[in-house]
Design a protein around this motif. Sequence first.
Motif, PDB file in Angstrom:
ATOM      1  N   ASP A  25      -8.490 -20.295  17.227  1.00  0.00           N
ATOM      2  CA  ASP A  25      -7.716 -19.029  16.903  1.00  0.00           C
ATOM      3  C   ASP A  25      -6.494 -19.670  16.538  1.00  0.00           C
ATOM      4  OD1 ASP A  25      -7.149 -16.369  16.331  1.00  0.00           O
ATOM      5  OD2 ASP A  25      -6.628 -15.874  18.465  1.00  0.00           O
ATOM      6  N   PRO A  26      -6.439 -20.704  15.519  1.00  0.00           N
ATOM      7  CA  PRO A  26      -5.385 -21.181  15.028  1.00  0.00           C
ATOM      8  C   PRO A  26      -4.205 -20.253  14.387  1.00  0.00           C
ATOM      9  CG  PRO A  26      -6.953 -21.694  13.543  1.00  0.00           C
ATOM     10  CD  PRO A  26      -7.737 -20.973  14.453  1.00  0.00           C
ATOM     11  N   PRO A  27      -2.909 -20.678  14.388  1.00  0.00           N
ATOM     12  CA  PRO A  27      -1.921 -19.679  13.511  1.00  0.00           C
ATOM     13  C   PRO A  27      -2.240 -20.159  12.122  1.00  0.00           C
ATOM     14  CG  PRO A  27      -0.876 -21.671  14.509  1.00  0.00           C
ATOM     15  CD  PRO A  27      -2.253 -21.783  15.336  1.00  0.00           C
ATOM     16  N   LEU A  28      -2.923 -21.110  11.694  1.00  0.00           N
ATOM     17  CA  LEU A  28      -3.009 -21.571  10.357  1.00  0.00           C
ATOM     18  C   LEU A  28      -4.300 -22.200  10.172  1.00  0.00           C
ATOM     19  CD1 LEU A  28      -1.796 -21.607   6.970  1.00  0.00           C
ATOM     20  CD2 LEU A  28      -0.557 -23.818   7.989  1.00  0.00           C
ATOM     21  N   VAL A  29      -5.134 -22.154   9.261  1.00  0.00           N
ATOM     22  CA  VAL A  29      -6.049 -22.880   8.858  1.00  0.00           C
ATOM     23  C   VAL A  29      -5.592 -23.449   7.331  1.00  0.00           C
ATOM     24  CG1 VAL A  29      -8.455 -23.441   8.016  1.00  0.00           C
ATOM     25  CG2 VAL A  29      -7.751 -21.979   9.814  1.00  0.00           C
ATOM     26  N   LEU A  30      -5.159 -24.908   7.394  1.00  0.00           N
ATOM     27  CA  LEU A  30      -4.842 -25.472   6.148  1.00  0.00           C
ATOM     28  C   LEU A  30      -6.296 -26.394   5.571  1.00  0.00           C
ATOM     29  CD1 LEU A  30      -2.931 -26.664   3.984  1.00  0.00           C
ATOM     30  CD2 LEU A  30      -2.473 -28.525   5.617  1.00  0.00           C
ATOM     31  N   GLU A  31      -6.604 -26.069   4.514  1.00  0.00           N
ATOM     32  CA  GLU A  31      -7.874 -26.709   3.883  1.00  0.00           C
ATOM     33  C   GLU A  31      -7.131 -27.796   2.785  1.00  0.00           C
ATOM     34  OE1 GLU A  31     -12.358 -26.536   1.938  1.00  0.00           O
ATOM     35  OE2 GLU A  31     -11.003 -24.606   2.159  1.00  0.00           O
ATOM     36  N   ILE A  32      -7.560 -29.033   3.083  1.00  0.00           N
ATOM     37  CA  ILE A  32      -7.201 -29.947   1.868  1.00  0.00           C
ATOM     38  C   ILE A  32      -8.368 -30.216   1.160  1.00  0.00           C
ATOM     39  CG2 ILE A  32      -5.582 -30.984   3.419  1.00  0.00           C
ATOM     40  CD1 ILE A  32      -7.205 -33.542   4.010  1.00  0.00           C
ATOM     41  N   ALA A  33      -8.192 -30.525  -0.131  1.00  0.00           N
ATOM     42  CA  ALA A  33      -9.359 -30.482  -1.159  1.00  0.00           C
ATOM     43  C   ALA A  33     -10.041 -29.218  -1.113  1.00  0.00           C
ATOM     44  CB  ALA A  33     -10.379 -31.802  -0.881  1.00  0.00           C
ATOM     45  N   CYS A  34      -9.230 -27.937  -1.167  1.00  0.00           N
ATOM     46  CA  CYS A  34     -10.024 -26.742  -1.053  1.00  0.00           C
ATOM     47  C   CYS A  34     -10.603 -26.136  -2.179  1.00  0.00           C
ATOM     48  CB  CYS A  34      -8.721 -25.741  -0.810  1.00  0.00           C
ATOM     49  SG  CYS A  34      -7.462 -25.601  -2.106  1.00  0.00           S
ATOM     50  N   GLY A  35     -10.478 -26.881  -3.337  1.00  0.00           N
ATOM     51  CA  GLY A  35     -11.379 -26.495  -4.353  1.00  0.00           C
ATOM     52  C   GLY A  35     -10.592 -25.021  -5.014  1.00  0.00           C
ATOM     53  N   ILE A  36     -11.454 -24.145  -5.267  1.00  0.00           N
ATOM     54  CA  ILE A  36     -11.066 -23.054  -5.492  1.00  0.00           C
ATOM     55  C   ILE A  36     -10.922 -21.869  -4.657  1.00  0.00           C
ATOM     56  CG2 ILE A  36     -11.994 -23.154  -8.003  1.00  0.00           C
ATOM     57  CD1 ILE A  36     -14.308 -20.875  -7.187  1.00  0.00           C
ATOM     58  N   GLY A  37     -10.834 -22.440  -3.357  1.00  0.00           N
ATOM     59  CA  GLY A  37     -10.594 -21.604  -2.006  1.00  0.00           C
ATOM     60  C   GLY A  37     -11.665 -20.614  -1.417  1.00  0.00           C
ATOM     61  N   GLN A  38     -12.904 -20.850  -1.613  1.00  0.00           N
ATOM     62  CA  GLN A  38     -13.853 -19.901  -1.115  1.00  0.00           C
ATOM     63  C   GLN A  38     -14.018 -20.002   0.370  1.00  0.00           C
ATOM     64  OE1 GLN A  38     -16.165 -22.420  -3.701  1.00  0.00           O
ATOM     65  NE2 GLN A  38     -17.133 -20.691  -4.668  1.00  0.00           N
ATOM     66  N   ILE A  39     -13.743 -21.126   1.117  1.00  0.00           N
ATOM     67  CA  ILE A  39     -13.877 -21.209   2.551  1.00  0.00           C
ATOM     68  C   ILE A  39     -12.602 -20.290   2.983  1.00  0.00           C
ATOM     69  CG2 ILE A  39     -13.701 -22.476   4.528  1.00  0.00           C
ATOM     70  CD1 ILE A  39     -15.223 -24.670   3.162  1.00  0.00           C
ATOM     71  N   LEU A  40     -11.303 -20.781   2.371  1.00  0.00           N
ATOM     72  CA  LEU A  40     -10.348 -19.949   2.853  1.00  0.00           C
ATOM     73  C   LEU A  40     -10.379 -18.485   2.667  1.00  0.00           C
ATOM     74  CD1 LEU A  40      -7.492 -22.628   1.278  1.00  0.00           C
ATOM     75  CD2 LEU A  40      -8.517 -22.190   3.750  1.00  0.00           C
ATOM     76  N   ARG A  41     -10.836 -18.126   1.435  1.00  0.00           N
ATOM     77  CA  ARG A  41     -11.025 -16.664   1.035  1.00  0.00           C
ATOM     78  C   ARG A  41     -11.900 -15.931   2.333  1.00  0.00           C
ATOM     79  NH1 ARG A  41     -15.087 -13.541  -1.468  1.00  0.00           N
ATOM     80  NH2 ARG A  41     -14.298 -11.898  -2.562  1.00  0.00           N
ATOM     81  N   ASP A  42     -12.798 -16.514   2.747  1.00  0.00           N
ATOM     82  CA  ASP A  42     -13.621 -15.950   3.986  1.00  0.00           C
ATOM     83  C   ASP A  42     -12.771 -15.679   5.286  1.00  0.00           C
ATOM     84  OD1 ASP A  42     -15.879 -15.734   2.563  1.00  0.00           O
ATOM     85  OD2 ASP A  42     -17.190 -16.569   4.350  1.00  0.00           O
ATOM     86  N   LEU A  43     -11.958 -16.868   5.515  1.00  0.00           N
ATOM     87  CA  LEU A  43     -10.935 -16.684   6.532  1.00  0.00           C
ATOM     88  C   LEU A  43      -9.919 -15.926   6.323  1.00  0.00           C
ATOM     89  CD1 LEU A  43     -10.879 -20.442   7.662  1.00  0.00           C
ATOM     90  CD2 LEU A  43     -12.192 -18.667   8.694  1.00  0.00           C
ATOM     91  N   ASP A  44      -9.475 -15.627   5.108  1.00  0.00           N
ATOM     92  CA  ASP A  44      -8.163 -14.750   4.886  1.00  0.00           C
ATOM     93  C   ASP A  44      -8.706 -13.440   4.985  1.00  0.00           C
ATOM     94  OD1 ASP A  44      -5.619 -14.243   3.403  1.00  0.00           O
ATOM     95  OD2 ASP A  44      -7.066 -13.432   1.889  1.00  0.00           O
ATOM     96  N   ARG A  45      -9.769 -13.084   4.441  1.00  0.00           N
ATOM     97  CA  ARG A  45     -10.308 -11.579   4.610  1.00  0.00           C
ATOM     98  C   ARG A  45     -10.467 -11.171   6.033  1.00  0.00           C
ATOM     99  NH1 ARG A  45     -12.205  -9.777  -0.475  1.00  0.00           N
ATOM    100  NH2 ARG A  45     -13.751  -8.858   0.145  1.00  0.00           N
ATOM    101  N   ARG A  46     -10.569 -12.210   6.749  1.00  0.00           N
ATOM    102  CA  ARG A  46     -10.696 -11.794   8.200  1.00  0.00           C
ATOM    103  C   ARG A  46      -9.395 -11.874   8.892  1.00  0.00           C
ATOM    104  NH1 ARG A  46     -15.981 -12.490   9.937  1.00  0.00           N
ATOM    105  NH2 ARG A  46     -17.325 -13.324   8.183  1.00  0.00           N
ATOM    106  N   GLY A  47      -8.368 -11.950   8.253  1.00  0.00           N
ATOM    107  CA  GLY A  47      -6.900 -11.904   8.749  1.00  0.00           C
ATOM    108  C   GLY A  47      -6.471 -13.181   9.345  1.00  0.00           C
ATOM    109  N   THR A  48      -6.911 -14.679   9.145  1.00  0.00           N
ATOM    110  CA  THR A  48      -6.547 -15.527   9.370  1.00  0.00           C
ATOM    111  C   THR A  48      -5.631 -16.118   8.373  1.00  0.00           C
ATOM    112  OG1 THR A  48      -8.578 -16.159  10.744  1.00  0.00           O
ATOM    113  CG2 THR A  48      -7.007 -18.082   9.897  1.00  0.00           C
ATOM    114  N   ALA A  49      -4.233 -16.707   8.971  1.00  0.00           N
ATOM    115  CA  ALA A  49      -3.379 -17.252   7.847  1.00  0.00           C
ATOM    116  C   ALA A  49      -4.140 -18.503   7.338  1.00  0.00           C
ATOM    117  CB  ALA A  49      -2.091 -17.405   8.682  1.00  0.00           C
ATOM    118  N   VAL A  50      -3.781 -18.744   6.065  1.00  0.00           N
ATOM    119  CA  VAL A  50      -4.586 -19.667   5.446  1.00  0.00           C
ATOM    120  C   VAL A  50      -3.599 -20.423   4.438  1.00  0.00           C
ATOM    121  CG1 VAL A  50      -6.786 -19.009   5.690  1.00  0.00           C
ATOM    122  CG2 VAL A  50      -5.823 -18.562   3.401  1.00  0.00           C
ATOM    123  N   ALA A  51      -3.686 -21.690   4.127  1.00  0.00           N
ATOM    124  CA  ALA A  51      -3.261 -22.351   2.987  1.00  0.00           C
ATOM    125  C   ALA A  51      -3.933 -23.563   2.394  1.00  0.00           C
ATOM    126  CB  ALA A  51      -1.920 -23.085   3.333  1.00  0.00           C
TER     127      ALA A  51
END
Length: 384
Positions: free
Chosen positions: A140-166
């Motif tokens: 339950d982190p305050p932020l998930v930072l993905e490095i080499a995130c590409g076009i952001g598909q994993i981050l989109r899944d997390l973002d749509r669940r309310g997790t802060a992402v970068a």
Amino acid sequence: MTTVFPVAGLTLTSPTTGLVLAPDGPGSLTDGEERWPVVAGIPFLRTGRDELRLAALDAVDRGDEPLALALLLRDQDDWARIAPPSLAQAAALVGSIDRLTLRDAMAALNFGPVAHYFAHRWSAPTFLSALGLLESHWTDPPLVLEIACGIGQILRDLDRRGTAVAGIDVVFAKLWLARTFLLPDAPLVCADVTAGIPIALPEGTTILCHDAFYFMPEQERIALSLMEAVGAAGSILIGHAHNIRFEHGIAGRPRTPEEYAALFPGCRLHDDAELAAGAAPSRTADELAVVEAVSLVWSGSRTVPIDLRTPKPGTPLRPNPLLERLGDRLRPAWPTPAFAREYAAATYLDAPVPPGGLDEAVAGTAAVDDLARRRILLDLPERW
């Protein structure tokens, strides 16, 4: 005044001096010594690109952001096999992007086989193993930072669940696609993490790097900078790192499981293929000697349960465009033979046609959610 992203606490720092970056006009940042362009809301902090950085800054200073964007869209990583579009072609793409799909844009950017990877990543085993890795070690982190995130598909899944992402990626064009089609509001930075993480991270951050770490140069240096960036309270998740002992024909700089573990002392290892089915037990390096790819976690934080495979109720879902109907079954129509070989493990995509056929649906019922978990239905971006 420092530049703070939409997520509280995210302050940018210079990749060359480590000093805090502050706004220097509407399209640039400075640490008082150097200036860096910000184009389409994405800071360009990639080192080793001084000529490109200065050209983009010149265009920004003249008020010609479309030209600055076209210049940056042509920048590639060291593994690109196809030449980028010409400057005129990149400019034409910038002018027409509102009328294009994600796949159109990737074709215009000459992504080649990478376009297939991104277009169908939502149902690939390597995408599901990323979800399994996160599920196994969710804090339950305050932020998930993905490095080499590409076009952001994993981050989109997390973002749509309310997790802060970068997200950070070395290729500006991938981040621009993420901003345009998947993540309109998340902070994205073009940078090479070999020079360190150019973001001051909140305590407890999770850093994720999936299906990319084995490509990176100076992995020892990067590993040290990641551990320093998250500190004792954070987590590092490295997913789908290819095993050099496995005959896979994949480019990059793969290592043995023992060598990956040595980069992150005290980490736990997983068989990446097991994670594709969900949370999985830790394995020893000896147990992973001949698997294709490993995942690892470096963290001392307490984990909490999370389900990342079931979409939120009310999420619009569409039939997986990779699937075709053959009689009473659905089977993947692989875009290329190489793609078929790489993702042959996706046997879950061979399934009976659901009762009543396969149509668009909304998440929230047992039947629909089951199809979503098996990637028969997908939460695709509107302009896929």
